[in-house]
Design a protein around this motif. Structure first.
Motif, PDB file in Angstrom:
ATOM      1  N   GLY A  46       5.987  -7.546  15.242  1.00 20.89           N
ATOM      2  CA  GLY A  46       6.236  -6.671  14.045  1.00 20.89           C
ATOM      3  C   GLY A  46       5.013  -5.644  13.626  1.00 20.89           C
ATOM      4  N   PRO A  47       5.144  -5.108  12.729  1.00 20.55           N
ATOM      5  CA  PRO A  47       4.289  -4.176  11.874  1.00 20.55           C
ATOM      6  C   PRO A  47       2.861  -4.922  11.612  1.00 20.55           C
ATOM      7  N   GLU A  48       1.935  -4.090  11.601  1.00 21.71           N
ATOM      8  CA  GLU A  48       0.541  -4.750  11.029  1.00 21.71           C
ATOM      9  C   GLU A  48       0.527  -4.808   9.706  1.00 21.71           C
ATOM     10  N   PRO A  49      -0.144  -5.772   8.828  1.00 23.86           N
ATOM     11  CA  PRO A  49      -0.244  -5.814   7.773  1.00 23.86           C
ATOM     12  C   PRO A  49      -0.998  -4.971   7.032  1.00 23.86           C
TER      13      PRO A  49
ATOM     14  N   SER B  85       3.508   1.112   7.784  1.00 21.57           N
ATOM     15  CA  SER B  85       4.881   0.733   8.045  1.00 21.57           C
ATOM     16  C   SER B  85       5.555  -0.563   7.072  1.00 21.57           C
ATOM     17  N   LEU B  86       4.629  -1.336   6.966  1.00 19.00           N
ATOM     18  CA  LEU B  86       4.879  -2.531   6.079  1.00 19.00           C
ATOM     19  C   LEU B  86       5.286  -2.297   4.764  1.00 19.00           C
ATOM     20  N   ASP B  87       6.360  -2.502   4.397  1.00 14.54           N
ATOM     21  CA  ASP B  87       6.814  -2.288   3.093  1.00 14.54           C
ATOM     22  C   ASP B  87       7.804  -3.287   2.681  1.00 14.54           C
TER      23      ASP B  87
ATOM     24  N   LEU C 114      10.523  -5.355   5.295  1.00  9.35           N
ATOM     25  CA  LEU C 114      10.768  -7.021   4.919  1.00  9.35           C
ATOM     26  C   LEU C 114      12.076  -7.555   4.590  1.00  9.35           C
TER      27      LEU C 114
ATOM     28  N   ASN D 170       8.046 -10.577  12.303  1.00  6.28           N
ATOM     29  CA  ASN D 170       8.306 -10.107  11.303  1.00  6.28           C
ATOM     30  C   ASN D 170       7.100  -9.281  10.591  1.00  6.28           C
ATOM     31  N   ILE D 171       5.839  -9.942  10.906  1.00  4.69           N
ATOM     32  CA  ILE D 171       4.443  -9.297  10.557  1.00  4.69           C
ATOM     33  C   ILE D 171       3.526  -9.626  11.665  1.00  4.69           C
TER      34      ILE D 171
ATOM     35  N   VAL E 227       4.232  -7.885  -0.856  1.00  2.53           N
ATOM     36  CA  VAL E 227       3.645  -6.868   0.183  1.00  2.53           C
ATOM     37  C   VAL E 227       2.238  -6.462  -0.283  1.00  2.53           C
TER      38      VAL E 227
ATOM     39  N   ARG F 263      -1.483  -7.134   1.640  1.00  4.78           N
ATOM     40  CA  ARG F 263      -2.458  -5.923   1.872  1.00  4.78           C
ATOM     41  C   ARG F 263      -3.879  -6.331   1.375  1.00  4.78           C
TER      42      ARG F 263
END
Length: 296
Positions: free
Chosen positions: A148-151, A155-157, A161, A181-182, A223, A227
């Motif tokens: 999945g995307p990097e935290p 792209s993580l929002d 999720l 997922n992440i 989220v 972060r």
């Protein structure tokens, strides 16, 4: 097992000593770690210049000028030691101390230039590994396919999720640990992020998504909590790296700021909560949380 912030701290610590240097010799003191080393590994990297050090999830990426990448994982007990001009430093600090016995020095990068520099990989349990992959083929490799995307990435929002959690009966903590997922989240920082966002680790992940597929308020809180906890952990390691004088390798102090992880019986740090931190076991892993305020 080292988590993303620790691996990022290791990367930042190694980069000044390794980037732009040539591997004069790779010394392998055994035939394997978790897996056997690649065929002709030492020969393949000898004479290659290290273009850059990167990271994907919990993997350290050592990019070589010839288009190949050494993919390294620290496993349960792995660490790197920089020996430069007779002075040693071990980048990174971990909740479980790293080994230091020379008996567990399994891989040594001998680098060109002055002062004489050796990068030593130490791993008492030998659960880490190294492999050599063409940089262009990393995404297709089994270690990276489906991540999945990097935290830390844009792209993580919450909307992303929501698409991954919709309809899931899987406990929220387990969903966050699912690397599909992440990428890179581990047990420590998932516990911390859930506490910050006041979400129960046991509730179904799908409960954070509306019937129309939109993120609920809890997911919108989660989220930024993810972060923030990752950024603060990286900064804690990075700030001590800048001040460290290459002595005993004691770096990074975010572990001293854990609000819930390994804090069983301690009072909850939320100002408006009089709860006590508890421990439970989920899928064989310890979960630390506040039963009083993590009900969302």
């Amino acid at each position: 097992m080292p988590e993303l912030p620790e691996v990022e701290t290791v990367r930042r610590g190694l980069a000044p000593a390794m980037e732009g240097r040539t591997i004069e010799r790779l010394e392998l003191r055994r035939a394997d770690l978790r897996f056997p080393f690649p065929d002709d590994f030492a020969t393949a990297v000898a004479g290659q210049r290290i273009a850059a050090l990167g990271r994907r999830a919990k993997y350290l990426l050592i990019d070589l000028d010839n288009g190949m990448t050494i993919v390294a994982h620290l496993g349960m007990s792995g660490s790197y030691r920089v020996e430069e001009g007779g002075i040693a430093e071990t980048p990174g600090d971990f909740h479980i101390p790293r080994g230091a016995s020379p008996a567990h020095d399994h891989v040594i990068f001998h680098l060109d230039g002055a002062p004489a520099t050796r990068i030593i990989y130490n791993d008492p349990r030998r659960f880490g590994f190294m492999k050599l992959i063409a940089r262009a083929g990393l995404d297709a490799d089994a270690s990276f396919a489906g991540l999945g995307p990097e935290p830390t990435g844009n792209s993580l929002d919450a909307d992303l999720l929501a698409t991954r959690f919709a309809g899931k009966t899987q406990p929220l903590k387990s969903a966050l640990l699912d690397q599909r997922n992440i990428a890179g989240l581990g047990n420590i920082y998932v516990c911390e992020a859930l506490w910050r966002s006041r979400l129960s680790p046991f509730r179904a992940a799908g409960h954070l998504v509306t019937p129309t597929g939109r993120p609920r308020d809890g997911l919108k809180r989660l989220v930024p909590a993810i972060r923030d906890v990752i950024a603060e952990a990286i900064e804690a390691g990075g700030s001590t790296l800048r001040d460290h004088r290459k002595t005993d390798g004691t770096l990074g102090y975010f572990q001293h700021s854990f609000a819930v992880y390994d804090q069983t019986g301690a009072p909850c740090r939320h100002a408006d909560c009089d709860g006590t931190i508890a421990r439970a076991v989920q899928s064989g892993r310890s979960t630390f949380y506040c039963p009083a305020c993590q009900k969302g």
